[in-house]
Design a protein around this motif. Structure first.
Motif, PDB file in Angstrom:
ATOM      1  N   THR A   5     -14.479  11.229  15.896  1.00  0.00           N
ATOM      2  CA  THR A   5     -15.064  12.254  15.019  1.00  0.00           C
ATOM      3  C   THR A   5     -14.751  11.957  13.552  1.00  0.00           C
ATOM      4  O   THR A   5     -13.645  11.515  13.235  1.00  0.00           O
ATOM      5  CB  THR A   5     -14.569  13.683  15.385  1.00  0.00           C
ATOM      6  N   ALA A   6     -15.739  12.228  12.722  1.00  0.00           N
ATOM      7  CA  ALA A   6     -15.523  12.055  11.280  1.00  0.00           C
ATOM      8  C   ALA A   6     -15.041  13.359  10.663  1.00  0.00           C
ATOM      9  O   ALA A   6     -14.774  13.439   9.468  1.00  0.00           O
ATOM     10  CB  ALA A   6     -16.826  11.610  10.625  1.00  0.00           C
ATOM     11  N   ARG A   7     -14.956  14.401  11.491  1.00  0.00           N
ATOM     12  CA  ARG A   7     -14.553  15.720  10.979  1.00  0.00           C
ATOM     13  C   ARG A   7     -13.036  15.819  10.821  1.00  0.00           C
ATOM     14  O   ARG A   7     -12.298  15.103  11.493  1.00  0.00           O
ATOM     15  CB  ARG A   7     -14.989  16.782  11.977  1.00  0.00           C
ATOM     16  N   PRO A   8     -12.588  16.767   9.976  1.00  0.00           N
ATOM     17  CA  PRO A   8     -11.137  16.982   9.853  1.00  0.00           C
ATOM     18  C   PRO A   8     -10.578  17.521  11.172  1.00  0.00           C
ATOM     19  O   PRO A   8     -11.297  18.180  11.925  1.00  0.00           O
ATOM     20  CB  PRO A   8     -11.028  18.066   8.772  1.00  0.00           C
ATOM     21  N   PHE A   9      -9.318  17.237  11.434  1.00  0.00           N
ATOM     22  CA  PHE A   9      -8.673  17.816  12.610  1.00  0.00           C
ATOM     23  C   PHE A   9      -7.226  18.171  12.288  1.00  0.00           C
ATOM     24  O   PHE A   9      -6.685  17.777  11.253  1.00  0.00           O
ATOM     25  CB  PHE A   9      -8.769  16.887  13.830  1.00  0.00           C
ATOM     26  N   ASN A  10      -6.635  18.933  13.204  1.00  0.00           N
ATOM     27  CA  ASN A  10      -5.266  19.418  13.048  1.00  0.00           C
ATOM     28  C   ASN A  10      -4.365  18.684  14.037  1.00  0.00           C
ATOM     29  O   ASN A  10      -4.762  18.471  15.181  1.00  0.00           O
ATOM     30  CB  ASN A  10      -5.272  20.933  13.345  1.00  0.00           C
ATOM     31  N   VAL A  11      -3.194  18.273  13.605  1.00  0.00           N
ATOM     32  CA  VAL A  11      -2.201  17.748  14.550  1.00  0.00           C
ATOM     33  C   VAL A  11      -1.000  18.691  14.522  1.00  0.00           C
ATOM     34  O   VAL A  11      -0.637  19.214  13.472  1.00  0.00           O
ATOM     35  CB  VAL A  11      -1.782  16.301  14.244  1.00  0.00           C
ATOM     36  N   ASN A  12      -0.422  18.909  15.697  1.00  0.00           N
ATOM     37  CA  ASN A  12       0.575  19.982  15.831  1.00  0.00           C
ATOM     38  C   ASN A  12       1.884  19.479  16.425  1.00  0.00           C
ATOM     39  O   ASN A  12       1.877  18.670  17.352  1.00  0.00           O
ATOM     40  CB  ASN A  12      -0.031  21.077  16.729  1.00  0.00           C
ATOM     41  N   PHE A  13       2.975  19.997  15.876  1.00  0.00           N
ATOM     42  CA  PHE A  13       4.308  19.579  16.317  1.00  0.00           C
ATOM     43  C   PHE A  13       5.213  20.792  16.478  1.00  0.00           C
ATOM     44  O   PHE A  13       5.004  21.825  15.849  1.00  0.00           O
ATOM     45  CB  PHE A  13       4.943  18.656  15.267  1.00  0.00           C
ATOM     46  N   PHE A  14       6.242  20.613  17.308  1.00  0.00           N
ATOM     47  CA  PHE A  14       7.303  21.615  17.401  1.00  0.00           C
ATOM     48  C   PHE A  14       8.410  21.200  16.436  1.00  0.00           C
ATOM     49  O   PHE A  14       8.617  20.010  16.205  1.00  0.00           O
ATOM     50  CB  PHE A  14       7.872  21.671  18.820  1.00  0.00           C
ATOM     51  N   CYS A  15       9.125  22.176  15.887  1.00  0.00           N
ATOM     52  CA  CYS A  15      10.243  21.800  15.024  1.00  0.00           C
ATOM     53  C   CYS A  15      11.461  22.664  15.318  1.00  0.00           C
ATOM     54  O   CYS A  15      12.085  23.206  14.416  1.00  0.00           O
ATOM     55  CB  CYS A  15       9.862  21.815  13.557  1.00  0.00           C
ATOM     56  N   HIS A  16      11.787  22.743  16.605  1.00  0.00           N
ATOM     57  CA  HIS A  16      13.016  23.404  17.034  1.00  0.00           C
ATOM     58  C   HIS A  16      14.209  22.468  16.788  1.00  0.00           C
ATOM     59  O   HIS A  16      14.021  21.273  16.529  1.00  0.00           O
ATOM     60  CB  HIS A  16      12.927  23.719  18.528  1.00  0.00           C
ATOM     61  N   THR A  17      15.401  23.006  16.906  1.00  0.00           N
ATOM     62  CA  THR A  17      16.595  22.159  16.861  1.00  0.00           C
ATOM     63  C   THR A  17      16.916  21.744  18.283  1.00  0.00           C
ATOM     64  O   THR A  17      17.103  22.595  19.159  1.00  0.00           O
ATOM     65  CB  THR A  17      17.786  22.959  16.284  1.00  0.00           C
ATOM     66  N   ALA A  18      16.951  20.441  18.525  1.00  0.00           N
ATOM     67  CA  ALA A  18      17.209  19.974  19.893  1.00  0.00           C
ATOM     68  C   ALA A  18      18.667  20.259  20.262  1.00  0.00           C
ATOM     69  O   ALA A  18      19.564  20.021  19.467  1.00  0.00           O
ATOM     70  CB  ALA A  18      16.935  18.480  19.982  1.00  0.00           C
ATOM     71  N   PRO A  19      18.894  20.792  21.478  1.00  0.00           N
ATOM     72  CA  PRO A  19      20.288  21.075  21.862  1.00  0.00           C
ATOM     73  C   PRO A  19      21.030  19.773  22.153  1.00  0.00           C
ATOM     74  O   PRO A  19      20.406  18.775  22.500  1.00  0.00           O
ATOM     75  CB  PRO A  19      20.132  21.908  23.138  1.00  0.00           C
ATOM     76  N   ASP A  20      22.359  19.811  22.016  1.00  0.00           N
ATOM     77  CA  ASP A  20      23.161  18.636  22.351  1.00  0.00           C
ATOM     78  C   ASP A  20      23.358  18.621  23.868  1.00  0.00           C
ATOM     79  O   ASP A  20      24.203  19.336  24.410  1.00  0.00           O
ATOM     80  CB  ASP A  20      24.509  18.710  21.628  1.00  0.00           C
ATOM     81  N   THR A  21      22.569  17.798  24.548  1.00  0.00           N
ATOM     82  CA  THR A  21      22.598  17.820  26.022  1.00  0.00           C
ATOM     83  C   THR A  21      23.858  17.149  26.570  1.00  0.00           C
ATOM     84  O   THR A  21      24.112  17.204  27.758  1.00  0.00           O
ATOM     85  CB  THR A  21      21.356  17.117  26.584  1.00  0.00           C
ATOM     86  N   ARG A  22      24.665  16.492  25.704  1.00  0.00           N
ATOM     87  CA  ARG A  22      25.899  15.846  26.190  1.00  0.00           C
ATOM     88  C   ARG A  22      27.079  16.802  26.157  1.00  0.00           C
ATOM     89  O   ARG A  22      28.136  16.511  26.700  1.00  0.00           O
ATOM     90  CB  ARG A  22      26.226  14.613  25.338  1.00  0.00           C
ATOM     91  N   ALA A  23      26.913  17.961  25.505  1.00  0.00           N
ATOM     92  CA  ALA A  23      28.039  18.882  25.367  1.00  0.00           C
ATOM     93  C   ALA A  23      28.424  19.472  26.723  1.00  0.00           C
ATOM     94  O   ALA A  23      27.577  19.657  27.594  1.00  0.00           O
ATOM     95  CB  ALA A  23      27.667  19.999  24.397  1.00  0.00           C
TER      96      ALA A  23
END
Ligand SMILES: Cc1cc2nc3c(=O)[nH]c(=O)nc-3n(C[C@H](O)[C@H](O)[C@H](O)COP(=O)(O)O)c2cc1C
Length: 369
Positions: A68-86
């Motif tokens: 597509t030549a049209r504009p589009f949106n890209v989306n992301f999450f921006c949570h804080t990842a937990p420390d899974t080693r704790a």
């Protein structure tokens, strides 16, 4: 053209769409095909990247550009990842497996090992690698869920020239986003399907409905506001515009179309669902999200304080989900949907193009005839 306020006209100009209609990014539920179809039909298509690694996001953005030549949106999450080693994390995972133990037994599946990693289908926060992908492709619109990335990453995204948007579930979150330079605020009412974008509060009991949230956000911020949550036909779109929204973002309505990539149990659950079939649940990821109530939600939820932090809760459900889906049922699958799931218009259109055109046509009739 709808609606005709300066903010709405400005936003349509920024988004490059003739109509203020946005297909919501839906991680795991739609990809390039859905976004392209909506763009080509005159809406703003959104590519969800929260469950993609940077090389895959890069490939998908390249594909979008080719199709597509049209504009589009890209989306992301921006949570804080937990420390899974704790150690605390291992304890939480054990406690969660303990809650699920009778269900593992009933289904005859092994308790999944504690790997320390978030697991399959997980979501990663926006980071330097992903930002490089954005810098390479320079999409017209970049949207975030769960707040904004840190200021260095945020400034890099802004420097690409993208219109930056993020979800707000309260007036306080909307003000926070606008004060930090977000170009557009998406007011996400509690009716919405999928994850609540909440990031300043974790109290779901005080989350606000679209009807109350949109006008109060419009009054509180100087940037254009997009309404999301419970909108599935022209009546909802017209109402959102009357409340001061400059555009609308629809998720659940687009789950019905052929380009959606949801599982067959999810499709069946949507078909059977009515307005009171959904609930907010933290069982599938660790964060509150709205989906059709299923067996797991009835048995251990819908909210359970033992569910480990986002996005790790889902790892323990992997074998249960697989066992259920092998039988053709969504007993342990997240069946994301909003409270508008029973609206009829989306059912009457098989493709994203047909649904987008029907919505646009109906809105014209509702508002201007
Ligand atoms: C299946 C599904 C997945 C979703 N995934 C995302 C996502 O990846 N990123 C995001 O910003 N919002 C996501 N959302 C929320 C939407 O952006 C939007 O707020 C919501 O769909 C609007 O409410 P509605 O579903 O009633 O139309 C998702 C919604 C659904 C239904």
């Amino acid at each position: 053209m709808w609606p005709a306020t300066a903010a709405a006209r400005g936003l349509r100009g920024i988004l490059g769409t003739q109509h203020g209609l946005i297909q919501a990014p839906m991680a795991g539920a739609g990809g390039v095909a859905l976004a392209v179809a909506v763009c080509e039909a005159g809406g703003l298509g959104s590519l969800p990247c929260a469950m993609l690694d940077p090389p895959t996001a890069d490939a998908q953005m390249r594909e979008m550009r080719a199709l597509t030549a049209r504009p589009f949106n890209v989306n992301f999450f921006c949570h804080t990842a937990p420390d899974t080693r704790a150690a605390a994390s291992a304890e939480q995972q054990q406690a969660w497996r303990h809650v699920l133990q009778p269900i593992y037994q009933r289904e005859g599946v092994a308790v999944p090992p504690l790997t320390g990693a978030p697991g399959a289908g997980s979501r990663t926060p926006f980071d330097d690698d992903m930002c490089r992908v954005v810098e390479r492709h320079r999409p017209a619109v970049v949207s975030f869920h769960f707040g904004l990335p840190d200021s260095a990453l945020f400034e890099r995204v802004k420097a690409t020239g993208a219109c930056v948007m993020s979800s707000a579930t309260t007036v306080a979150e909307a003000v926070w986003l606008a004060q930090r330079g977000c170009d557009v605020v998406i007011a996400q009412g509690v009716e919405a399907g999928g994850h609540r974008g909440m990031f300043l509060s974790s109290d779901i009991t005080t989350q606000v409905g679209t009807m109350a949230l949109v006008p109060q956000v419009v009054d509180a911020v100087d940037v254009p506001v997009i309404a999301a949550g419970g909108i599935g036909d022209a009546r909802g779109v017209a109402a959102a515009f009357a409340l001061g929204a400059s555009a609308v973002q629809l998720g659940t309505a687009y789950l019905h179309v052929a380009e959606a990539t949801i599982t067959s149990p999810h499709k069946q659950a949507l078909k059977a669902a009515t307005a009171d079939s959904t609930a907010l649940t933290n069982l599938f990821s660790g964060r509150p999200a709205r989906g059709v109530v299923n067996r797991l939600m009835r048995e251990v939820g819908p909210m359970n304080t033992d569910a480990p932090p986002f996005p790790t809760a889902g790892t323990a459900l992997v074998p249960l989900k697989a066992a259920g889906e092998a039988r053709g049922v969504g007993d342990y699958t997240s069946l994301w949907a909003g409270q508008g799931v029973g609206l009829r218009l989306p059912w009457q259109h098989d493709t994203a193009a047909a649904l987008t055109s029907a919505l646009v046509g109906d809105v014209m009739k509702t508002m201007y005839m």
